[in-house]
Design a protein around this motif. Structure first.
Motif, PDB file in Angstrom:
ATOM      1  N   ARG A  22      19.522  -4.024  31.798  1.00 35.55           N
ATOM      2  CA  ARG A  22      19.137  -4.479  30.603  1.00 35.55           C
ATOM      3  C   ARG A  22      18.935  -6.004  30.532  1.00 35.55           C
ATOM      4  O   ARG A  22      17.983  -6.538  29.936  1.00 35.55           O
ATOM      5  CB  ARG A  22      20.555  -4.182  29.594  1.00 35.55           C
ATOM      6  CG  ARG A  22      20.322  -2.712  29.507  1.00 35.55           C
ATOM      7  CD  ARG A  22      21.638  -2.077  28.449  1.00 35.55           C
ATOM      8  NE  ARG A  22      22.059  -3.268  27.541  1.00 35.55           N
ATOM      9  CZ  ARG A  22      23.498  -3.184  26.996  1.00 35.55           C
ATOM     10  NH1 ARG A  22      24.195  -2.378  27.167  1.00 35.55           N
ATOM     11  NH2 ARG A  22      23.840  -4.356  26.472  1.00 35.55           N
ATOM     12  N   ARG A  23      19.612  -6.905  31.107  1.00 38.76           N
ATOM     13  CA  ARG A  23      19.361  -8.380  31.260  1.00 38.76           C
ATOM     14  C   ARG A  23      18.124  -8.573  31.906  1.00 38.76           C
ATOM     15  O   ARG A  23      17.431  -9.106  31.364  1.00 38.76           O
ATOM     16  CB  ARG A  23      20.393  -9.121  32.240  1.00 38.76           C
ATOM     17  CG  ARG A  23      21.748  -9.420  31.511  1.00 38.76           C
ATOM     18  CD  ARG A  23      22.585 -10.359  32.187  1.00 38.76           C
ATOM     19  NE  ARG A  23      22.873  -9.761  33.633  1.00 38.76           N
ATOM     20  CZ  ARG A  23      23.878  -8.933  34.079  1.00 38.76           C
ATOM     21  NH1 ARG A  23      24.599  -8.533  32.843  1.00 38.76           N
ATOM     22  NH2 ARG A  23      24.183  -8.603  35.032  1.00 38.76           N
ATOM     23  N   ALA A  24      17.632  -7.816  32.851  1.00 35.38           N
ATOM     24  CA  ALA A  24      16.167  -7.924  33.458  1.00 35.38           C
ATOM     25  C   ALA A  24      15.272  -7.652  32.543  1.00 35.38           C
ATOM     26  O   ALA A  24      14.160  -8.266  32.527  1.00 35.38           O
ATOM     27  CB  ALA A  24      16.216  -7.251  34.783  1.00 35.38           C
ATOM     28  N   LEU A  25      15.509  -6.652  31.587  1.00 38.42           N
ATOM     29  CA  LEU A  25      14.339  -6.061  30.837  1.00 38.42           C
ATOM     30  C   LEU A  25      14.284  -7.259  29.768  1.00 38.42           C
ATOM     31  O   LEU A  25      13.203  -7.867  29.569  1.00 38.42           O
ATOM     32  CB  LEU A  25      14.703  -4.896  30.121  1.00 38.42           C
ATOM     33  CG  LEU A  25      13.606  -4.510  29.055  1.00 38.42           C
ATOM     34  CD1 LEU A  25      12.403  -4.106  29.739  1.00 38.42           C
ATOM     35  CD2 LEU A  25      14.511  -3.399  28.385  1.00 38.42           C
ATOM     36  N   ARG A  26      15.443  -7.802  29.257  1.00 32.84           N
ATOM     37  CA  ARG A  26      15.540  -8.862  28.182  1.00 32.84           C
ATOM     38  C   ARG A  26      14.638  -9.958  28.627  1.00 32.84           C
ATOM     39  O   ARG A  26      14.152 -10.618  27.588  1.00 32.84           O
ATOM     40  CB  ARG A  26      16.894  -9.050  27.656  1.00 32.84           C
ATOM     41  CG  ARG A  26      17.432  -8.036  26.882  1.00 32.84           C
ATOM     42  CD  ARG A  26      18.896  -8.430  26.057  1.00 32.84           C
ATOM     43  NE  ARG A  26      19.381  -6.943  25.809  1.00 32.84           N
ATOM     44  CZ  ARG A  26      20.854  -7.035  26.106  1.00 32.84           C
ATOM     45  NH1 ARG A  26      21.432  -7.501  27.007  1.00 32.84           N
ATOM     46  NH2 ARG A  26      21.183  -5.685  25.626  1.00 32.84           N
ATOM     47  N   ARG A  27      15.042 -10.468  29.931  1.00 33.74           N
ATOM     48  CA  ARG A  27      14.430 -11.670  30.309  1.00 33.74           C
ATOM     49  C   ARG A  27      12.899 -11.750  30.467  1.00 33.74           C
ATOM     50  O   ARG A  27      12.206 -12.806  30.393  1.00 33.74           O
ATOM     51  CB  ARG A  27      14.767 -11.796  31.820  1.00 33.74           C
ATOM     52  CG  ARG A  27      16.147 -12.709  32.278  1.00 33.74           C
ATOM     53  CD  ARG A  27      16.233 -13.131  33.537  1.00 33.74           C
ATOM     54  NE  ARG A  27      16.171 -12.057  34.699  1.00 33.74           N
ATOM     55  CZ  ARG A  27      17.180 -11.636  34.947  1.00 33.74           C
ATOM     56  NH1 ARG A  27      18.506 -12.123  34.586  1.00 33.74           N
ATOM     57  NH2 ARG A  27      17.115 -10.694  35.866  1.00 33.74           N
ATOM     58  N   PHE A  28      12.240 -10.476  30.307  1.00 31.14           N
ATOM     59  CA  PHE A  28      10.904 -10.465  30.319  1.00 31.14           C
ATOM     60  C   PHE A  28      10.406 -10.294  28.833  1.00 31.14           C
ATOM     61  O   PHE A  28       9.475 -10.769  28.400  1.00 31.14           O
ATOM     62  CB  PHE A  28      10.339  -9.270  30.860  1.00 31.14           C
ATOM     63  CG  PHE A  28       8.759  -9.117  31.047  1.00 31.14           C
ATOM     64  CD1 PHE A  28       8.046  -9.796  31.852  1.00 31.14           C
ATOM     65  CD2 PHE A  28       8.133  -8.287  30.134  1.00 31.14           C
ATOM     66  CE1 PHE A  28       6.653  -9.820  31.904  1.00 31.14           C
ATOM     67  CE2 PHE A  28       6.823  -8.419  29.925  1.00 31.14           C
ATOM     68  CZ  PHE A  28       6.094  -9.095  30.685  1.00 31.14           C
ATOM     69  N   VAL A  29      10.973  -9.342  28.192  1.00 30.49           N
ATOM     70  CA  VAL A  29      10.630  -8.829  26.746  1.00 30.49           C
ATOM     71  C   VAL A  29      10.786  -9.943  25.675  1.00 30.49           C
ATOM     72  O   VAL A  29       9.736 -10.241  24.985  1.00 30.49           O
ATOM     73  CB  VAL A  29      11.421  -7.576  26.391  1.00 30.49           C
ATOM     74  CG1 VAL A  29      10.847  -7.501  24.846  1.00 30.49           C
ATOM     75  CG2 VAL A  29      10.806  -6.288  27.296  1.00 30.49           C
ATOM     76  N   PHE A  30      11.846 -10.479  25.638  1.00 34.48           N
ATOM     77  CA  PHE A  30      12.147 -11.568  24.676  1.00 34.48           C
ATOM     78  C   PHE A  30      11.106 -12.762  24.685  1.00 34.48           C
ATOM     79  O   PHE A  30      10.246 -12.939  23.720  1.00 34.48           O
ATOM     80  CB  PHE A  30      13.319 -12.013  24.404  1.00 34.48           C
ATOM     81  CG  PHE A  30      14.620 -10.975  24.035  1.00 34.48           C
ATOM     82  CD1 PHE A  30      14.136  -9.866  23.124  1.00 34.48           C
ATOM     83  CD2 PHE A  30      15.838 -11.151  24.342  1.00 34.48           C
ATOM     84  CE1 PHE A  30      14.785  -8.873  22.736  1.00 34.48           C
ATOM     85  CE2 PHE A  30      16.625 -10.020  23.846  1.00 34.48           C
ATOM     86  CZ  PHE A  30      16.191  -8.886  23.053  1.00 34.48           C
ATOM     87  N   PRO A  31      11.263 -13.443  26.030  1.00 31.39           N
ATOM     88  CA  PRO A  31      10.230 -14.429  25.918  1.00 31.39           C
ATOM     89  C   PRO A  31       8.372 -14.062  25.747  1.00 31.39           C
ATOM     90  O   PRO A  31       7.921 -14.893  25.052  1.00 31.39           O
ATOM     91  CB  PRO A  31      10.331 -15.232  27.381  1.00 31.39           C
ATOM     92  CG  PRO A  31      11.549 -14.680  27.628  1.00 31.39           C
ATOM     93  CD  PRO A  31      11.682 -13.366  27.244  1.00 31.39           C
ATOM     94  N   MET A  32       8.172 -13.063  26.016  1.00 35.54           N
ATOM     95  CA  MET A  32       6.822 -12.526  25.928  1.00 35.54           C
ATOM     96  C   MET A  32       6.477 -12.191  24.504  1.00 35.54           C
ATOM     97  O   MET A  32       5.481 -12.557  23.989  1.00 35.54           O
ATOM     98  CB  MET A  32       6.808 -11.339  26.913  1.00 35.54           C
ATOM     99  CG  MET A  32       6.135 -11.688  28.256  1.00 35.54           C
ATOM    100  SD  MET A  32       4.676 -12.636  28.357  1.00 35.54           S
ATOM    101  CE  MET A  32       4.817 -13.118  30.175  1.00 35.54           C
TER     102      MET A  32
END
Length: 120
Positions: A22-32
Motif C-alpha cells: 500500500r505504501r509503494a502504491l501511494r508513493r506513485f499514485v499521490f504525487p502523480m
C-alpha cells in the motif's frame, strides 16, 4: 478461501507485506495525481484567464491552447506507461508473493511472518 475469509483478510491486511504494498502504491499514485491535476488546472486557468497567451499562434492555425490540450493526452498516456513500469518493478512482485502465501495457506491462523519479511 476457507470459511474464515474475513479473519484471513484481516490477517493479510495487517501484514507488513501488505502495508508495504500500500505504501509503494501511494508513493506513485499521490504525487502523480497531484502533478496531473496541477497541470490540468493550469490548462483550464490559462484557457479562462490568459486568452491572449493561449490564442498565440505557434505555426499556421496551431495555437498554444491546442498544443496544451494535446499535451493533456500525451501526459495521460505517459503516466499510464510510467505506472505500468512502476507496477512491474515495485508492486507486482510483492502482490504475487502475497498471493502465493494466500494460496499456500501462509496467512492461516497459526501463520507468523518470517523474520526477514518483518525486517523489510
Amino acid at each position: 478461501m476457507s470459511t474464515d475469509a474475513p479473519d484471513q483478510y484481516e490477517r493479510i491486511a495487517a501484514s507488513p507485506e501488505f502495508a508495504g504494498l500500500r505504501r509503494a502504491l501511494r508513493r506513485f499514485v499521490f504525487p502523480m495525481t497531484i502533478a496531473f491535476f496541477t497541470w490540468y488546472a493550469l490548462y483550464v486557468i490559462l484557457s479562462a484567464y490568459a486568452r491572449g497567451f493561449m490564442g498565440t499562434k505557434v505555426f499556421g492555425n496551431i495555437n498554444v491552447a491546442l498544443i496544451f490540450g494535446l499535451l493533456q493526452f500525451v501526459t495521460t498516456f505517459l503516466i499510464a506507461w510510467l505506472y505500468a513500469r512502476y507496477a512491474d518493478r515495485k508492486l507486482d512482485p510483492v502482490a504475487e508473493e502475497i498471493s502465493a502465501r494466500i494460496e499456500g495457506g501462509g496467512y492461516g491462523p497459526a501463520a507468523e511472518p518470517a523474520a526477514e519479511e518483518v525486517a523489510r
